[in-house]
Design a protein around this motif. Structure first.
Motif, short mmCIF file in Angstrom:
data_model
loop_
_atom_site.label_atom_id
_atom_site.label_comp_id
_atom_site.label_asym_id
_atom_site.label_seq_id
_atom_site.Cartn_x
_atom_site.Cartn_y
_atom_site.Cartn_z
N LEU A 40 16.04 8.94 35.86
CA LEU A 40 15.35 9.32 37.07
C LEU A 40 16.35 10.31 37.84
CD1 LEU A 40 13.73 5.92 38.15
CD2 LEU A 40 12.61 8.07 38.16
N ALA A 41 17.64 9.93 37.94
CA ALA A 41 18.49 11.01 38.74
C ALA A 41 18.55 12.32 37.87
CB ALA A 41 19.86 10.22 38.78
N HIS A 42 18.77 12.44 36.68
CA HIS A 42 18.44 13.60 35.98
C HIS A 42 17.40 14.45 36.34
CE1 HIS A 42 19.31 16.16 32.18
NE2 HIS A 42 18.06 16.25 32.21
N GLU A 43 16.10 13.57 36.31
CA GLU A 43 15.02 14.49 36.57
C GLU A 43 14.86 14.82 38.28
OE1 GLU A 43 12.99 15.64 34.35
OE2 GLU A 43 13.97 14.35 32.65
N LEU A 44 15.70 14.07 38.96
CA LEU A 44 15.77 14.42 40.25
C LEU A 44 16.34 15.70 40.61
CD1 LEU A 44 15.28 13.82 43.60
CD2 LEU A 44 17.53 12.35 43.27
N GLN A 93 22.69 20.52 31.09
CA GLN A 93 23.89 20.20 31.41
C GLN A 93 24.10 19.87 32.79
OE1 GLN A 93 26.17 23.31 29.33
NE2 GLN A 93 26.40 22.03 27.71
N ARG A 94 23.60 20.56 33.62
CA ARG A 94 23.82 20.44 34.97
C ARG A 94 23.00 19.04 35.46
NH1 ARG A 94 21.61 25.01 37.85
NH2 ARG A 94 19.55 23.93 37.63
N ALA A 95 21.86 18.70 35.02
CA ALA A 95 21.21 17.51 35.38
C ALA A 95 21.65 16.46 34.85
CB ALA A 95 19.91 17.80 34.72
N ASN A 96 22.56 16.38 33.87
CA ASN A 96 23.43 15.46 33.04
C ASN A 96 24.29 15.26 34.32
OD1 ASN A 96 21.73 14.90 31.00
ND2 ASN A 96 22.82 16.05 29.65
N ALA A 97 25.10 16.20 34.70
CA ALA A 97 26.17 15.98 35.56
C ALA A 97 25.86 15.40 36.74
CB ALA A 97 27.02 17.41 35.62
N PHE A 98 24.70 16.02 37.42
CA PHE A 98 24.49 15.60 38.64
C PHE A 98 23.82 14.21 38.78
CE2 PHE A 98 20.80 14.55 41.48
CZ PHE A 98 20.82 15.08 42.50
N ALA A 99 23.43 13.65 37.31
CA ALA A 99 22.82 12.17 37.41
C ALA A 99 24.11 11.21 37.50
CB ALA A 99 22.05 11.95 36.14
N TYR A 101 27.36 12.14 38.73
CA TYR A 101 28.11 12.17 40.17
C TYR A 101 27.10 11.51 41.29
CZ TYR A 101 31.68 14.72 38.39
OH TYR A 101 32.94 15.15 37.70
N PHE A 102 25.62 11.81 41.16
CA PHE A 102 24.91 10.97 42.06
C PHE A 102 24.89 9.63 42.05
CE2 PHE A 102 20.64 9.23 43.12
CZ PHE A 102 20.47 9.77 44.40
N LEU A 103 24.99 8.96 40.73
CA LEU A 103 25.04 7.50 40.43
C LEU A 103 26.36 6.90 40.66
CD1 LEU A 103 22.40 7.49 37.69
CD2 LEU A 103 22.09 6.78 40.14
N ALA A 104 27.44 7.63 40.30
CA ALA A 104 28.68 7.20 40.39
C ALA A 104 29.70 8.24 41.03
CB ALA A 104 29.09 6.99 39.05
N PRO A 105 29.54 8.37 42.29
CA PRO A 105 30.18 9.37 43.16
C PRO A 105 31.58 9.28 42.72
CG PRO A 105 28.69 8.00 44.55
CD PRO A 105 28.86 7.35 43.17
N ARG A 106 32.30 10.65 42.97
CA ARG A 106 33.64 10.81 42.64
C ARG A 106 34.47 9.81 43.49
NH1 ARG A 106 35.95 16.52 41.40
NH2 ARG A 106 33.81 16.79 41.06
N GLU A 107 34.43 9.92 44.62
CA GLU A 107 34.95 9.07 45.68
C GLU A 107 34.88 7.51 45.40
OE1 GLU A 107 37.60 10.07 47.59
OE2 GLU A 107 37.02 12.15 46.69
N GLY A 108 33.75 7.17 44.87
CA GLY A 108 33.57 5.65 44.66
C GLY A 108 34.15 5.34 43.23
N VAL A 109 34.01 6.22 42.54
CA VAL A 109 35.09 5.85 41.23
C VAL A 109 36.55 6.06 41.68
CG1 VAL A 109 35.84 6.47 38.87
CG2 VAL A 109 33.25 6.96 39.75
N ARG A 110 37.22 6.79 42.43
CA ARG A 110 38.42 6.81 42.70
C ARG A 110 38.96 5.54 43.59
NH1 ARG A 110 38.42 12.94 43.92
NH2 ARG A 110 39.11 13.63 41.92
N HIS A 111 37.80 4.90 44.42
CA HIS A 111 38.12 3.99 45.09
C HIS A 111 38.42 2.68 44.13
CE1 HIS A 111 38.16 1.17 48.64
NE2 HIS A 111 37.23 0.24 47.84
N LEU A 112 37.05 2.72 43.10
CA LEU A 112 37.29 1.53 42.08
C LEU A 112 38.86 1.30 41.38
CD1 LEU A 112 35.53 -0.59 40.71
CD2 LEU A 112 35.25 1.19 38.92
#
Length: 171
Positions: A40-44, A93-99, A101-112
Motif C-alpha cells: 500500500l505504501a509503495h503504491e501510494l 526503486q523509488r517506490a520501495n524506498a518511499f514505502a 521511509y514512510f513506514l519506518a521513518p528515519r528518526e523513528g529508527v534512530r530513536h529505537l
C-alpha cells in the motif's frame, strides 16, 4: 472469487483525474499483513509522484511486480514487466524506498536505537521489523541504507534471514 495474477504485488491506475490502487492479497499474501502495508505504501508513492512519468498515455497502469523467486533480492524484475526499462526500474526503486521511509521513518529508527548506530546483527533487523511492522528484508535494506552499511554486510544479514527455520511474525 477473483484471483489476481500471482506475479503482481500491486498496481496503480491513472486515468484523467481518477486514481486507484490495487493490492494483491491472494496466494497467501494476506497472511503477511506487513507485506500488504508495504505494498500500500509503495503504491501510494506511485499515486503521489508517478502519474506523469509515462507521458503520452491517456491512461497509465503501473504494475508493481512481486520479486522473482530466483532473482537477486530486490534486484532484477521480470522482463515481462519491462524490468529492463530504466525508467520503470527507477520508479520501482523509488517506490520501495518511499514505502520503507514512510513506514519506518528515519528518526523513528534512530530513536529505537537511542540515536546511535545499531549493531550490524540480526537482532537489529528484527527490532526494526517488529517495531515498525515491516518485513525483515525491508528492515535489513532500510538499515543498510540509513547507516551506510556495506553491501557485503547486507548480504550476510539476508543470508542469515534465509537460514531462519521459523516464520517471523511481528508482535
Amino acid at each position: 472469487s477473483t484471483t489476481l495474477w500471482s506475479p503482481v504485488d500491486g498496481a496503480s491506475v491513472f486515468a484523467g483525474s481518477t486514481r486507484a490502487v490495487l493490492v494483491n492479497v491472494g496466494g497467501g499474501r494476506g497472511r503477511s499483513w506487513w507485506r500488504t502495508r508495504t505494498t500500500l505504501a509503495h503504491e501510494l508513492c506511485h499515486l503521489l509522484f508517478d502519474g506523469g512519468v509515462f507521458r503520452g498515455n491517456r491512461a497509465t497502469l503501473i504494475f508493481s511486480p512481486a520479486a522473482e523467486p530466483r532473482a537477486p533480492r530486490g534486484g532484477e524484475l521480470s522482463p515481462r514487466f519491462g524490468g529492463r526499462h530504466d525508467t520503470f526500474r527507477r520508479v520501482e526503486q523509488r517506490a520501495n524506498a518511499f514505502a520503507a521511509y514512510f513506514l519506518a521513518p528515519r528518526e523513528g529508527v534512530r530513536h529505537l536505537f537511542d540515536g546511535g548506530e545499531p549493531a550490524q546483527a540480526p537482532e537489529s533487523v528484527f527490532a526494526v521489523a517488529t517495531r515498525f511492522g515491516i518485513s525483515p528484508l525491508a528492515a535489513a535494506n532500510h538499515l543498510t541504507n540509513l547507516y551506510g552499511w556495506s553491501q557485503d554486510h547486507r548480504g550476510y544479514l539476508l543470508d542469515w534471514l534465509d537460514d531462519c527455520t521459523y516464520e517471523w511474525q511481528p508482535r
